[in-house]
Each structure stands twice: as structure tokens, then as C-alpha cells.
Design a protein around this motif. Sequence first.
Motif, PDB file in Angstrom:
ATOM      1  N   THR A  48       0.581  -1.556  -0.258  1.00 52.28           N
ATOM      2  CA  THR A  48       0.207  -0.263  -0.566  1.00 52.28           C
ATOM      3  C   THR A  48       0.976   1.626   0.092  1.00 52.28           C
ATOM      4  O   THR A  48       2.022   1.104   0.407  1.00 52.28           O
ATOM      5  CB  THR A  48      -1.427  -0.473   1.483  1.00 52.28           C
ATOM      6  OG1 THR A  48      -1.544   0.950   0.817  1.00 52.28           O
ATOM      7  CG2 THR A  48      -0.419  -0.090   2.534  1.00 52.28           C
ATOM      8  N   GLN A  65      -2.544  -1.528  -3.034  1.00 51.46           N
ATOM      9  CA  GLN A  65      -3.778  -0.209  -2.829  1.00 51.46           C
ATOM     10  C   GLN A  65      -3.363   1.107  -2.607  1.00 51.46           C
ATOM     11  O   GLN A  65      -2.836   1.046  -1.836  1.00 51.46           O
ATOM     12  CB  GLN A  65      -4.077  -0.859  -1.857  1.00 51.46           C
ATOM     13  CG  GLN A  65      -4.740  -1.202  -0.966  1.00 51.46           C
ATOM     14  CD  GLN A  65      -4.849  -2.387   0.263  1.00 51.46           C
ATOM     15  OE1 GLN A  65      -6.329  -1.498   0.109  1.00 51.46           O
ATOM     16  NE2 GLN A  65      -4.571  -3.524   0.727  1.00 51.46           N
ATOM     17  N   GLN A  71      -3.552  -0.843   7.707  1.00 52.54           N
ATOM     18  CA  GLN A  71      -5.025  -1.240   7.721  1.00 52.54           C
ATOM     19  C   GLN A  71      -4.633  -2.807   6.488  1.00 52.54           C
ATOM     20  O   GLN A  71      -5.697  -3.012   6.213  1.00 52.54           O
ATOM     21  CB  GLN A  71      -5.526  -0.300   6.423  1.00 52.54           C
ATOM     22  CG  GLN A  71      -5.560   0.121   4.962  1.00 52.54           C
ATOM     23  CD  GLN A  71      -5.747   1.026   3.973  1.00 52.54           C
ATOM     24  OE1 GLN A  71      -5.739   1.982   4.588  1.00 52.54           O
ATOM     25  NE2 GLN A  71      -5.984   1.336   2.877  1.00 52.54           N
ATOM     26  N   LEU A  72      -3.698  -2.936   6.044  1.00 54.96           N
ATOM     27  CA  LEU A  72      -3.333  -4.174   5.497  1.00 54.96           C
ATOM     28  C   LEU A  72      -3.630  -5.093   6.799  1.00 54.96           C
ATOM     29  O   LEU A  72      -3.885  -6.250   6.410  1.00 54.96           O
ATOM     30  CB  LEU A  72      -2.649  -4.256   4.768  1.00 54.96           C
ATOM     31  CG  LEU A  72      -1.567  -3.484   4.141  1.00 54.96           C
ATOM     32  CD1 LEU A  72      -0.480  -3.237   3.278  1.00 54.96           C
ATOM     33  CD2 LEU A  72      -2.862  -3.760   2.348  1.00 54.96           C
ATOM     34  N   GLU A  75      -7.297  -6.828   6.382  1.00 56.23           N
ATOM     35  CA  GLU A  75      -7.763  -7.173   5.310  1.00 56.23           C
ATOM     36  C   GLU A  75      -7.767  -8.957   5.128  1.00 56.23           C
ATOM     37  O   GLU A  75      -7.164  -9.334   5.990  1.00 56.23           O
ATOM     38  CB  GLU A  75      -6.680  -7.083   3.907  1.00 56.23           C
ATOM     39  CG  GLU A  75      -6.383  -5.943   3.825  1.00 56.23           C
ATOM     40  CD  GLU A  75      -7.335  -4.884   2.395  1.00 56.23           C
ATOM     41  OE1 GLU A  75      -8.226  -5.487   2.045  1.00 56.23           O
ATOM     42  OE2 GLU A  75      -7.864  -4.018   3.650  1.00 56.23           O
ATOM     43  N   GLU A  77      -7.618 -11.143   3.499  1.00 59.14           N
ATOM     44  CA  GLU A  77      -6.738 -11.582   2.225  1.00 59.14           C
ATOM     45  C   GLU A  77      -4.673 -12.429   3.466  1.00 59.14           C
ATOM     46  O   GLU A  77      -4.513 -13.188   3.309  1.00 59.14           O
ATOM     47  CB  GLU A  77      -5.546 -10.828   1.475  1.00 59.14           C
ATOM     48  CG  GLU A  77      -4.957 -12.103   0.553  1.00 59.14           C
ATOM     49  CD  GLU A  77      -3.789 -10.806  -0.352  1.00 59.14           C
ATOM     50  OE1 GLU A  77      -2.525 -10.778  -0.727  1.00 59.14           O
ATOM     51  OE2 GLU A  77      -4.410 -10.011  -0.613  1.00 59.14           O
TER      52      GLU A  77
END
Length: 161
Positions: A48, A65, A71-72, A75, A77
Motif C-alpha cells: 500500500t 492499494q 490497514q493491511l 484485509e 487476504e
Amino acid sequence: SVILELLRLRERFGRLCLLVGARSSADILFPADLATWQAGRAIEVMLTVDHAPSGWSGLPGVQGQVGVVTQLLHEGEFLSAFDPAKTSVLSCGPDVMFRFAERELDLLGVPRSAQYVSLERSMKCALGFCGHCQYGALLVCKQGPVVPVSRIEHWQGVREA
């Protein structure tokens, strides 16, 4: 060097995830390596950037992204096979990112004893005499730079005099 060592000893580890954040797409470090690791599935790479040009969707071979790296952690994933009891985290970056990452990792249930940070400090003598690298009671040149969060959490947010 940490990533290369993990790859060298790959059979000792389960899932390896590398969450990469940068200010802009031009600031992404080692883009060719990221693509190689992702393509070979040796490491799951999530990327990101804080700011990106219109239409940016990542690097060749690595989807990206726009947003902050923490924030990952939320996610789908990333969370799909996430087990906080079997997770260790090494964060590299600015101090402010550490605080936000620690907060999010705490919410996910990763013990503080399994959260590590790589501290960057201006070192002058490298012997612990000058104090340039001091972080609270820790002398980074002698006792770091990689330390568990539990060792420095008291000093985070304390302003220098």
C-alpha cells in the motif's frame, strides 16, 4: 537481511507475510524483490502507498492499494489464515507507525512479547558512551536495534527534553 534469512530458513516457518507501506509509489523499496517473492509464493506480499497517481494499482506482479500500512492488517487476504498465537511481527519504519501498528496488533491478539521493532537512531560512537542512540534506558547501539515492544513501550510517546 531479515527477509533473506527467513527465505534461507524457509522450511522452519509457516506462513510469511510482508506488509509494505510507502508514502508514494516512487518510494517503494526493492520493487523487483517484492515481485520475485510474490511470484515464487515464498512470501505473501501486500502493498500500500499513502498517495498514488490516478490509476495506480501496484507493481508488476504485486497488487497494491492506497492507504496506510496498518490497514493491511485488517484485509481479508491477511486475516484468512491469521493465528495470533503463532504470529511474530517485526516492524520497520518511523516511531509513529510503531504506535499504530502495536495498537492494531494488540486488537488482533498478537502478544506484545511477539511484537518487535527495528529502531533507527543516530549513532555516533557505537559503544554506548555518547548517548546519541538512547531510547529511554536502552542504548540502541549496544542493545538493539531490534527489540521487543515490551522493552520500549514505557518510553513510547515520551517527549525528549
